[in-house]
Design a protein around this motif. Structure first.
Motif, PDB file in Angstrom:
ATOM      1  N   MET A   1     -22.348   0.795   7.607  1.00  8.33           N
ATOM      2  CA  MET A   1     -21.014   1.319   7.901  1.00  8.33           C
ATOM      3  C   MET A   1     -20.193   1.392   6.613  1.00  8.33           C
ATOM      4  SD  MET A   1     -18.031  -0.221  10.433  1.00  8.33           S
ATOM      5  CE  MET A   1     -19.031   0.062  11.885  1.00  8.33           C
ATOM      6  N   PRO A   2     -19.555   2.552   6.327  1.00  5.15           N
ATOM      7  CA  PRO A   2     -18.767   2.663   5.098  1.00  5.15           C
ATOM      8  C   PRO A   2     -17.568   1.723   5.103  1.00  5.15           C
ATOM      9  CG  PRO A   2     -18.403   4.560   6.533  1.00  5.15           C
ATOM     10  CD  PRO A   2     -19.536   3.792   7.121  1.00  5.15           C
ATOM     11  N   LYS A   3     -17.177   1.304   3.903  1.00  3.26           N
ATOM     12  CA  LYS A   3     -16.047   0.404   3.753  1.00  3.26           C
ATOM     13  C   LYS A   3     -14.759   1.069   4.215  1.00  3.26           C
ATOM     14  CE  LYS A   3     -14.149  -0.344  -0.407  1.00  3.26           C
ATOM     15  NZ  LYS A   3     -12.688  -0.445  -0.453  1.00  3.26           N
ATOM     16  N   LYS A   4     -13.922   0.283   4.882  1.00  4.96           N
ATOM     17  CA  LYS A   4     -12.614   0.797   5.321  1.00  4.96           C
ATOM     18  C   LYS A   4     -11.716   0.988   4.105  1.00  4.96           C
ATOM     19  CE  LYS A   4      -9.612   1.180   8.973  1.00  4.96           C
ATOM     20  NZ  LYS A   4      -9.833   1.888  10.231  1.00  4.96           N
ATOM     21  N   ILE A   5     -11.174   2.175   3.930  1.00  5.96           N
ATOM     22  CA  ILE A   5     -10.261   2.459   2.827  1.00  5.96           C
ATOM     23  C   ILE A   5      -8.930   1.762   3.093  1.00  5.96           C
ATOM     24  CG2 ILE A   5      -8.979   4.270   1.638  1.00  5.96           C
ATOM     25  CD1 ILE A   5     -11.965   4.251   0.989  1.00  5.96           C
ATOM     26  N   LYS A   6      -8.424   1.065   2.073  1.00  3.20           N
ATOM     27  CA  LYS A   6      -7.136   0.389   2.182  1.00  3.20           C
ATOM     28  C   LYS A   6      -6.125   1.048   1.252  1.00  3.20           C
ATOM     29  CE  LYS A   6      -8.799  -4.201   3.494  1.00  3.20           C
ATOM     30  NZ  LYS A   6      -8.733  -5.655   3.190  1.00  3.20           N
ATOM     31  N   GLN A  74      -6.527  -5.638  -3.751  1.00  2.72           N
ATOM     32  CA  GLN A  74      -7.343  -5.458  -2.551  1.00  2.72           C
ATOM     33  C   GLN A  74      -7.300  -4.016  -2.040  1.00  2.72           C
ATOM     34  OE1 GLN A  74      -6.079  -8.332   0.422  1.00  2.72           O
ATOM     35  NE2 GLN A  74      -5.638  -9.845  -1.155  1.00  2.72           N
ATOM     36  N   GLN A  75      -6.388  -3.220  -2.597  1.00  2.46           N
ATOM     37  CA  GLN A  75      -6.191  -1.850  -2.125  1.00  2.46           C
ATOM     38  C   GLN A  75      -7.083  -0.884  -2.901  1.00  2.46           C
ATOM     39  OE1 GLN A  75      -4.041  -1.848   0.539  1.00  2.46           O
ATOM     40  NE2 GLN A  75      -4.000  -4.037   0.047  1.00  2.46           N
ATOM     41  N   ASP A  76      -7.405   0.223  -2.257  1.00  2.00           N
ATOM     42  CA  ASP A  76      -8.149   1.298  -2.922  1.00  2.00           C
ATOM     43  C   ASP A  76      -7.202   2.335  -3.513  1.00  2.00           C
ATOM     44  OD1 ASP A  76     -10.946   0.510  -2.101  1.00  2.00           O
ATOM     45  OD2 ASP A  76     -10.011   0.713  -0.128  1.00  2.00           O
ATOM     46  N   GLY A  77      -6.040   2.491  -2.892  1.00  2.00           N
ATOM     47  CA  GLY A  77      -5.118   3.518  -3.369  1.00  2.00           C
ATOM     48  C   GLY A  77      -3.700   3.253  -2.913  1.00  2.00           C
ATOM     49  N   PHE A  78      -2.797   4.131  -3.355  1.00  2.00           N
ATOM     50  CA  PHE A  78      -1.376   3.956  -3.102  1.00  2.00           C
ATOM     51  C   PHE A  78      -0.732   5.271  -2.667  1.00  2.00           C
ATOM     52  CE2 PHE A  78      -2.418   1.161  -6.779  1.00  2.00           C
ATOM     53  CZ  PHE A  78      -2.307  -0.068  -6.134  1.00  2.00           C
ATOM     54  N   LEU A  79       0.264   5.138  -1.809  1.00  2.00           N
ATOM     55  CA  LEU A  79       1.190   6.225  -1.510  1.00  2.00           C
ATOM     56  C   LEU A  79       2.550   5.792  -2.046  1.00  2.00           C
ATOM     57  CD1 LEU A  79       0.166   6.986   2.190  1.00  2.00           C
ATOM     58  CD2 LEU A  79      -0.075   8.581   0.267  1.00  2.00           C
ATOM     59  N   PHE A  80       3.109   6.551  -2.969  1.00  2.00           N
ATOM     60  CA  PHE A  80       4.389   6.225  -3.582  1.00  2.00           C
ATOM     61  C   PHE A  80       5.427   7.284  -3.221  1.00  2.00           C
ATOM     62  CE2 PHE A  80       1.611   4.027  -6.707  1.00  2.00           C
ATOM     63  CZ  PHE A  80       2.223   2.788  -6.728  1.00  2.00           C
ATOM     64  N   SER A  81       6.564   6.837  -2.710  1.00  2.00           N
ATOM     65  CA  SER A  81       7.689   7.744  -2.481  1.00  2.00           C
ATOM     66  C   SER A  81       8.950   7.085  -3.023  1.00  2.00           C
ATOM     67  CB  SER A  81       7.841   8.046  -0.987  1.00  2.00           C
ATOM     68  OG  SER A  81       8.819   9.044  -0.783  1.00  2.00           O
ATOM     69  N   SER A  82       9.542   7.718  -4.026  1.00  2.00           N
ATOM     70  CA  SER A  82      10.709   7.112  -4.682  1.00  2.00           C
ATOM     71  C   SER A  82      11.819   8.137  -4.818  1.00  2.00           C
ATOM     72  CB  SER A  82      10.328   6.597  -6.076  1.00  2.00           C
ATOM     73  OG  SER A  82      11.465   6.111  -6.765  1.00  2.00           O
ATOM     74  N   PRO A  83      13.058   7.741  -4.549  1.00  2.00           N
ATOM     75  CA  PRO A  83      14.162   8.674  -4.779  1.00  2.00           C
ATOM     76  C   PRO A  83      14.332   8.956  -6.269  1.00  2.00           C
ATOM     77  CG  PRO A  83      15.003   6.486  -4.293  1.00  2.00           C
ATOM     78  CD  PRO A  83      13.528   6.438  -4.051  1.00  2.00           C
ATOM     79  N   GLU A  84      15.041  10.015  -6.550  1.00  2.00           N
ATOM     80  CA  GLU A  84      15.324  10.388  -7.939  1.00  2.00           C
ATOM     81  C   GLU A  84      16.719   9.929  -8.331  1.00  2.00           C
ATOM     82  OE1 GLU A  84      14.370  14.421  -9.664  1.00  2.00           O
ATOM     83  OE2 GLU A  84      16.553  14.501  -9.830  1.00  2.00           O
ATOM     84  N   TYR A  85      16.794   9.141  -9.378  1.00  2.00           N
ATOM     85  CA  TYR A  85      18.077   8.727  -9.954  1.00  2.00           C
ATOM     86  C   TYR A  85      18.135   9.228 -11.396  1.00  2.00           C
ATOM     87  CZ  TYR A  85      18.413   5.340  -6.079  1.00  2.00           C
ATOM     88  OH  TYR A  85      18.457   4.735  -4.849  1.00  2.00           O
ATOM     89  N   VAL A 185      -7.068   9.846   1.216  1.00  2.00           N
ATOM     90  CA  VAL A 185      -8.172   9.158   1.892  1.00  2.00           C
ATOM     91  C   VAL A 185      -9.504   9.834   1.576  1.00  2.00           C
ATOM     92  CG1 VAL A 185      -9.151   8.477   4.119  1.00  2.00           C
ATOM     93  CG2 VAL A 185      -6.678   8.344   3.746  1.00  2.00           C
ATOM     94  N   GLU A 186      -9.534  11.148   1.627  1.00  2.00           N
ATOM     95  CA  GLU A 186     -10.786  11.859   1.386  1.00  2.00           C
ATOM     96  C   GLU A 186     -11.250  11.684  -0.046  1.00  2.00           C
ATOM     97  OE1 GLU A 186     -10.355  15.873   2.761  1.00  2.00           O
ATOM     98  OE2 GLU A 186     -10.450  15.263   4.868  1.00  2.00           O
ATOM     99  N   LEU A 187     -10.307  11.624  -0.979  1.00  2.00           N
ATOM    100  CA  LEU A 187     -10.677  11.349  -2.371  1.00  2.00           C
ATOM    101  C   LEU A 187     -11.300   9.959  -2.489  1.00  2.00           C
ATOM    102  CD1 LEU A 187     -10.569  12.025  -5.442  1.00  2.00           C
ATOM    103  CD2 LEU A 187      -8.346  10.888  -5.459  1.00  2.00           C
ATOM    104  N   LEU A 188     -10.668   8.983  -1.855  1.00  2.00           N
ATOM    105  CA  LEU A 188     -11.161   7.610  -1.937  1.00  2.00           C
ATOM    106  C   LEU A 188     -12.490   7.429  -1.208  1.00  2.00           C
ATOM    107  CD1 LEU A 188      -7.746   5.797  -1.399  1.00  2.00           C
ATOM    108  CD2 LEU A 188      -9.085   5.866  -3.515  1.00  2.00           C
TER     109      LEU A 188
END
Length: 198
Positions: A1-6, A74-85, A185-188
């Motif tokens: 079973m493939p590893k769960k992407i975090k 422990q994570q494989d990737g990140f989602l970043f959302s930041s306001p612009e200042y 996710v697909e990239l990871l």
């Protein structure tokens, strides 16, 4: 079973009801639908003092920074959302990056970031949707040896962009944001990165 992407999803705003928190959850839900395990972090709920090397050397890492440094590798990737200042990323986001990029004794270089992948987005009350800040975010993450997806999402005039259920009023923008989460996710997973959300 493939590893769960975090994936760790960050909203880099300290404002209650943050547009960026809403935006990153749209991408996060799509990532979950694509099979990832997503953990959401609101930096307004994480107590980090302003980073400076004197504090690090003389007082050590604050508890919140230590907890992040334990969670992030422990994570494989990140989602970043930041306001612009002022045409750049928000201070809470930059401060978090500065703290967790510092090494604990015996810890490898940039262990929290190096070798991981990220997708970036921004919601802003301005007409450009935070476009200028994403260039800075891309530079910072690339310097941390993070692979940043070429796709990105900007949401302008954010005050009127979100529906009551937390989605986006613009169906095309909603689809592109979801596609961004899926592409990460697909990239990871070793795929093509999915459809191009523009």
């Amino acid at each position: 079973m493939p590893k769960k992407i975090k994936i760790l999803a960050f909203a880099g705003s300290a404002r209650p009801g943050s547009y960026n928190a809403q935006l990153v959850r749209i991408a996060g839900r799509a990532a979950e639908s694509a099979g990832a395990e997503v953990t959401y972090l609101d930096l307004s709920e994480i107590s980090l003092p302003l980073f400076d090397q004197h504090t690090q050397i003389n007082e050590g890492f604050p508890d919140a920074a230590v907890q992040l440094k334990e969670l992030m590798p422990q994570q494989d990737g990140f989602l970043f959302s930041s306001p612009e200042y002022n045409a750049s990323i928000a201070a809470p986001m930059k401060n978090m990056i500065d703290w967790v990029s510092r090494s604990l004794p015996g810890e490898g270089w940039k262990i929290c970031f190096a070798g991981k992948a990220a997708a970036i987005m921004c919601a802003s009350t301005g007409g450009l949707g935070g476009l200028r800040s994403l260039a800075h975010m891309r530079d910072i993450l690339s310097a941390m040896h993070v692979l940043v997806l070429p796709q990105q999402v900007t949401v302008g005039n954010a005050k009127d962009a979100f529906s009551e259920d937390g989605g986006l009023n613009d169906a095309d923008l909603q689809e592109r944001t979801e596609a961004l989460g899926t592409a990460l996710v697909e990239l990871l997973q070793g795929g093509s990165g999915g459809p191009d959300p523009g």
